[in-house]
Design a protein around this motif. Structure first.
Motif, mmCIF file in Angstrom:
data_model
loop_
_atom_site.group_PDB
_atom_site.id
_atom_site.type_symbol
_atom_site.label_atom_id
_atom_site.label_comp_id
_atom_site.label_asym_id
_atom_site.label_seq_id
_atom_site.Cartn_x
_atom_site.Cartn_y
_atom_site.Cartn_z
ATOM 1 N N MET A 586 8.835 86.721 65.523
ATOM 2 C CA MET A 586 7.937 85.790 64.844
ATOM 3 C C MET A 586 6.519 85.793 65.405
ATOM 4 O O MET A 586 5.544 85.695 64.662
ATOM 5 C CB MET A 586 8.481 84.361 64.945
ATOM 6 N N THR A 587 6.413 85.876 66.748
ATOM 7 C CA THR A 587 5.102 85.656 67.356
ATOM 8 C C THR A 587 4.659 86.765 68.295
ATOM 9 O O THR A 587 3.469 87.039 68.411
ATOM 10 C CB THR A 587 5.084 84.323 68.137
ATOM 11 N N CYS A 588 5.581 87.366 69.016
ATOM 12 C CA CYS A 588 5.195 88.409 69.990
ATOM 13 C C CYS A 588 6.343 89.409 70.134
ATOM 14 O O CYS A 588 6.416 90.394 69.410
ATOM 15 C CB CYS A 588 4.772 87.789 71.320
ATOM 16 N N SER A 589 7.261 89.151 71.045
ATOM 17 C CA SER A 589 8.441 89.995 71.216
ATOM 18 C C SER A 589 9.521 89.180 71.890
ATOM 19 O O SER A 589 9.243 88.205 72.595
ATOM 20 C CB SER A 589 8.121 91.236 72.052
ATOM 21 N N TRP A 590 10.785 89.587 71.678
ATOM 22 C CA TRP A 590 11.889 88.913 72.366
ATOM 23 C C TRP A 590 11.792 89.108 73.873
ATOM 24 O O TRP A 590 12.067 88.184 74.643
ATOM 25 C CB TRP A 590 13.224 89.447 71.856
ATOM 26 N N ALA A 591 11.398 90.278 74.297
ATOM 27 C CA ALA A 591 11.295 90.551 75.735
ATOM 28 C C ALA A 591 10.290 89.608 76.381
ATOM 29 O O ALA A 591 10.538 89.055 77.462
ATOM 30 C CB ALA A 591 10.898 92.003 75.975
ATOM 31 N N LYS A 592 9.156 89.411 75.733
ATOM 32 C CA LYS A 592 8.135 88.536 76.304
ATOM 33 C C LYS A 592 8.589 87.090 76.315
ATOM 34 O O LYS A 592 8.395 86.377 77.314
ATOM 35 C CB LYS A 592 6.831 88.673 75.531
ATOM 36 N N ARG A 593 9.190 86.634 75.217
ATOM 37 C CA ARG A 593 9.633 85.245 75.180
ATOM 38 C C ARG A 593 10.722 84.986 76.204
ATOM 39 O O ARG A 593 10.741 83.934 76.851
ATOM 40 C CB ARG A 593 10.137 84.890 73.773
ATOM 41 N N TYR A 594 11.630 85.955 76.377
ATOM 42 C CA TYR A 594 12.657 85.740 77.399
ATOM 43 C C TYR A 594 12.031 85.715 78.788
ATOM 44 O O TYR A 594 12.352 84.844 79.606
ATOM 45 C CB TYR A 594 13.745 86.819 77.348
ATOM 46 N N ALA A 595 11.158 86.664 79.074
ATOM 47 C CA ALA A 595 10.539 86.730 80.399
ATOM 48 C C ALA A 595 9.766 85.453 80.715
ATOM 49 O O ALA A 595 9.756 84.981 81.857
ATOM 50 C CB ALA A 595 9.618 87.946 80.492
ATOM 51 N N GLU A 596 9.122 84.878 79.707
ATOM 52 C CA GLU A 596 8.317 83.673 79.938
ATOM 53 C C GLU A 596 9.169 82.427 80.141
ATOM 54 O O GLU A 596 8.771 81.508 80.865
ATOM 55 C CB GLU A 596 7.356 83.462 78.765
ATOM 56 N N THR A 597 10.333 82.386 79.529
ATOM 57 C CA THR A 597 11.169 81.179 79.577
ATOM 58 C C THR A 597 12.377 81.292 80.490
ATOM 59 O O THR A 597 13.007 80.274 80.802
ATOM 60 C CB THR A 597 11.682 80.846 78.170
ATOM 61 N N ASN A 598 12.751 82.507 80.900
ATOM 62 C CA ASN A 598 13.986 82.737 81.653
ATOM 63 C C ASN A 598 15.221 82.258 80.888
ATOM 64 O O ASN A 598 16.272 82.017 81.480
ATOM 65 C CB ASN A 598 13.933 82.055 83.021
ATOM 66 N N GLY A 599 15.070 82.088 79.579
ATOM 67 C CA GLY A 599 16.207 81.654 78.774
ATOM 68 C C GLY A 599 16.403 80.157 78.724
ATOM 69 O O GLY A 599 17.377 79.689 78.112
ATOM 70 N N PHE A 600 15.514 79.384 79.359
ATOM 71 C CA PHE A 600 15.608 77.928 79.280
ATOM 72 C C PHE A 600 14.965 77.431 77.995
ATOM 73 O O PHE A 600 14.027 78.039 77.469
ATOM 74 C CB PHE A 600 14.926 77.270 80.478
ATOM 75 N N LEU A 601 15.462 76.311 77.511
ATOM 76 C CA LEU A 601 14.918 75.686 76.319
ATOM 77 C C LEU A 601 13.724 74.801 76.668
ATOM 78 O O LEU A 601 13.525 74.430 77.834
ATOM 79 C CB LEU A 601 15.984 74.833 75.644
ATOM 80 N N ALA A 602 12.962 74.439 75.641
ATOM 81 C CA ALA A 602 11.896 73.460 75.819
ATOM 82 C C ALA A 602 12.517 72.079 76.024
ATOM 83 O O ALA A 602 13.383 71.650 75.258
ATOM 84 C CB ALA A 602 10.988 73.439 74.596
ATOM 85 N N LYS A 603 12.085 71.382 77.065
ATOM 86 C CA LYS A 603 12.517 69.996 77.225
ATOM 87 C C LYS A 603 11.868 69.156 76.131
ATOM 88 O O LYS A 603 10.710 69.372 75.781
ATOM 89 C CB LYS A 603 12.119 69.480 78.612
ATOM 90 N N PRO A 604 12.599 68.197 75.581
ATOM 91 C CA PRO A 604 12.045 67.410 74.473
ATOM 92 C C PRO A 604 10.840 66.575 74.909
ATOM 93 O O PRO A 604 10.887 65.880 75.923
ATOM 94 C CB PRO A 604 13.223 66.521 74.050
ATOM 95 N N GLN A 605 9.776 66.668 74.131
ATOM 96 C CA GLN A 605 8.548 65.962 74.480
ATOM 97 C C GLN A 605 8.761 64.451 74.504
ATOM 98 O O GLN A 605 8.148 63.749 75.317
ATOM 99 C CB GLN A 605 7.435 66.313 73.488
ATOM 100 N N SER A 606 9.604 63.945 73.630
ATOM 101 C CA SER A 606 9.843 62.505 73.621
ATOM 102 C C SER A 606 10.399 62.020 74.951
ATOM 103 O O SER A 606 10.047 60.936 75.430
ATOM 104 C CB SER A 606 10.814 62.132 72.496
ATOM 105 N N GLN A 607 11.257 62.836 75.579
ATOM 106 C CA GLN A 607 11.823 62.444 76.866
ATOM 107 C C GLN A 607 10.808 62.643 78.003
ATOM 108 O O GLN A 607 10.783 61.863 78.947
ATOM 109 C CB GLN A 607 13.099 63.253 77.130
#
Length: 634
Positions: A586-607
């Motif tokens: 969608m935006t860049c590459s799977w390799a880059k998104r994985y490397a940037e996040t280490n596979g963790f999800l975004a914590k919810p902003q509301s919390q």
């Protein structure tokens, strides 16, 4: 056929509990009116224990793209695409490791803290009553409380990384601060599992943990910590120790590989678990109703035949004694019952909670069911599989990688067609008639948890109603969505065997799993274990965290997980009909998104907002365009 249930929920009643302020208090606690008297008897503690388990039903029975961690991990891995229809943006965002809104990944965050709070309530109040003469039951319930707290905390930190560690119902300001998963949370998780191991007995009880379950999950948690955080990618040749916390049932000290191996040996030698003779017996498509229809159709030339199970022994069919739900291979899983409705907390039209509406049925079966034109009434095309949302279709990658492994080894692995519905090869099982709004479709389907029907049923009514009559007739007035009761496995004996080979380098355990699959027995190598785990547990929520622990934290774009995910790029997918186009990120590459996040999800902003700075967003989720959902298909 046994009917497995979670009886819930005395302690979920609004009359007993009251809502709280933030995610650390998301599951209501005992009110002042009841805290002085609850629990007052053993049955109260048992009810609280059952309510603690019921969080799994909420996660496993609600909308899969909203709150099902194990489904999410399949979507985030290289096993599945997001797929579904044009409007199914949540699942596609998940697959591309981006977010469609700042609170997309909130629901499990909330639910898991609720489960932790229930476990803490049990641990703190269990000794309010007299256990004289019932000491063994006391220890079992106490051990289950520790196990469930460790289990929910493990899920929480694998999804969100560094988070607040909650070990009490009285939450101090210090406890509200997020802490290091590596140095603080995993020691507590493994201490909780150690307490559970020391306190619980060995009796197998429907849907509940015992000593062997805790031993197996201690191994899973230790292996993730050692691989992901400590970089021990090959555990057969590496070892690392983790410090434990002193608490009831746990004397502190350290846990290392030798301790974990001892636990798995106990499961293997004393647990009484075994591999089922036939891999297909684990899955509902092998039920005796489909089997009998198949035999009749083959004998008479009339009706429909599902040839994939035609050579099974009838006694090995899913619904026969010792097979299917609660079988001898299942250590632990989410179990379901006929109690779903559209609003567990009231009618959805009048403020009920939609996301928990189907928490007692395995709603994942509807999500993974085939997105095809028309209804399943045309069984000439799709027998015995039902119609559903068609989200999370298997990737071309798993089919291609598996086929190459078979060709290189000169064998046929029964698990491939035992796990995947083939809709495109020369010997395809179904006629995949793509609907006009399909996206990221491969032409494959998930077979393990797919909804199943029979000729005797009408439309998309699942086979369960035929098997159990009123006992398995859904309460939603919508059989396609409400009549699914297949256990969702969280730990199978096959996992114990493969973990043992990975820890020891001894191939004999892996060879047992290979032999059942018709795969030639091979000597130990890390790659052999990696492949066996991918094939054996496809679509069971295990692959993504295996990929992560074999990559190590901060492994970059060339690590195991990043490369495997990036291999999806360019695969041919169907979009809005049968025409094919290459898959792109969608935006860049799977390799880059994985490397940037280490596979963790975004914590919810509301919390994050509620926690007023105590909760910090994970790396890779800074709100930049690369992190945001982009509509590729409208």
């Amino acid at each position: 056929m046994k009917k497995y249930i979670y009886l819930a929920l005395v302690v979920c009643s609004a009359t007993m509990f009251t809502a709280c302020d933030d995610m650390l208090d998301t599951d209501p606690r005992v009110t002042d009116a009841t805290s002085a008297t609850f629990p007052g008897k053993i049955a109260d503690v048992e009810a609280l224990n059952t309510a603690t388990y019921s969080i799994m039903n909420t996660m496993g029975g609600g909308d899969a793209d909203t709150q099902h961690p194990w489904y999410w991990w399949e979507i985030m891995s290289d096993n599945c695409y997001g797929s579904g229809g044009l409007q199914d943006n949540k699942v596609k965002a998940m697959h591309h490791l981006v977010t469609m809104n700042s609170n997309q990944y909130e629901q499990p965050f909330v639910l898991l803290y609720g489960g932790i709070n229930r476990a803490n309530t049990l641990l703190e109040t269990i000794d309010n009553i007299d256990w004289t003469g019932n000491e063994a039951k006391h220890d079992q319930l106490l051990g289950e409380g520790f196990f469930m707290r460790g289990f929910y905390t493990l899920l929480l930190t694998q999804m969100y990384g560094d988070v607040p560690l909650i070990t009490s119902t009285v939450i101090t300001d210090e406890m509200r601060q997020q802490v290091s998963a590596e140095e603080v949370i995993y020691p507590q998780i493994l201490s909780d599992f150690t307490s559970a191991i020391r306190l619980m007995g060995t009796e197998k009880s429907s849907g509940h943990a015992n000593r062997f379950v805790a031993e197996a999950f201690a191994a899973r948690a230790y292996m993730f910590w050692a691989g992901f955080y400590k970089g021990v990618k090959e555990l057969a040749t590496g070892n690392v120790a983790i410090p434990l916390v002193e608490q009831a049932g746990c004397d502190g000290g350290n846990m290392d590989k030798e301790t974990v191996k001892m636990y798995l040996v106990d499961v293997i030698t004393a647990g009484g678990y075994k591999l089922l003779e036939d891999f297909r017996s684990l899955w509902q498509y092998s039920n005796s109703y489909v089997y009998d229809e198949t035999q009749q159709a083959l004998a008479t030339g009339q009706g429909h035949a599902y040839r994939f199970i035609a050579d099974m022994k009838r006694e090995n069919c899913f619904d026969q004694p010792g097979m299917g739900n609660g079988n001898d291979e299942e250590l632990f899983g989410i179990q379901f019952m006929n109690a779903s409705r559209w609003g567990i907390n009231g009618d959805t039209d009048n403020g009920g909670t939609y996301s928990t509406a189907r928490m007692y049925c395995n709603y994942l079966s509807c999500f993974w069911a085939l997105r095809v034109n028309g209804t399943n009434g045309n069984r000439d095309k799709t027998y015995p599989f039902t119609q559903g949302w068609g989200q999370g279709t298997p990737s071309c990658n798993i089919w291609d990688d598996w086929t190459m492994a078979e060709q290189d080894g000169g064998y046929t692995d029964i698990r491939k067609l035992g796990s995947l519905i083939d809709g495109f090869s020369d010997g395809k099982e179904i006629e995949y008639d793509f609907v006009k709004d399909c996206c990221e479709a491969s032409g494959l389907g998930v077979k393990k948890y797919n909804g199943v029907t029979t000729d005797a049923m009408t439309g998309d009514t699942p086979w369960w109603h035929q098997a159990g009559g009123e006992d398995f007739k859904g309460t939603l007035d919508n059989p396609m969505q409400g009549e699914h009761f297949e256990d969702f496995y969280l730990m199978r004996y096959a996992d114990v065997l493969l973990m043992m080979t990975e820890l020891t380098g001894d191939a004999q355990y892996m060879n047992q799993v290979q032999k059942r699959a018709g795969v030639p027995e091979t000597p130990y190598s890390l790659k052999a274990v990696q492949d066996e785990r991918r094939w054996e547990f496809a679509f069971e929520g295990i692959r993504f965290n295996d990929m992560r622990r074999w990559s190590g934290k901060d492994g970059g774009e060339s690590c195991y997980a990043a490369k495997a995910l990036q291999a999806q790029n360019g695969k041919q997918i169907a979009v809005k009909g049968p025409a094919r186009r290459p898959m792109t990120h969608m935006t860049c590459s799977w390799a880059k998104r994985y490397a940037e996040t280490n596979g963790f999800l975004a914590k919810p902003q509301s919390q994050i907002t509620l926690m007023n700075g105590a909760l910090i967003q994970n790396p890779g989720w800074d709100g930049s365009p690369e992190t945001q959902y982009v509509d590729l298909y409208n």
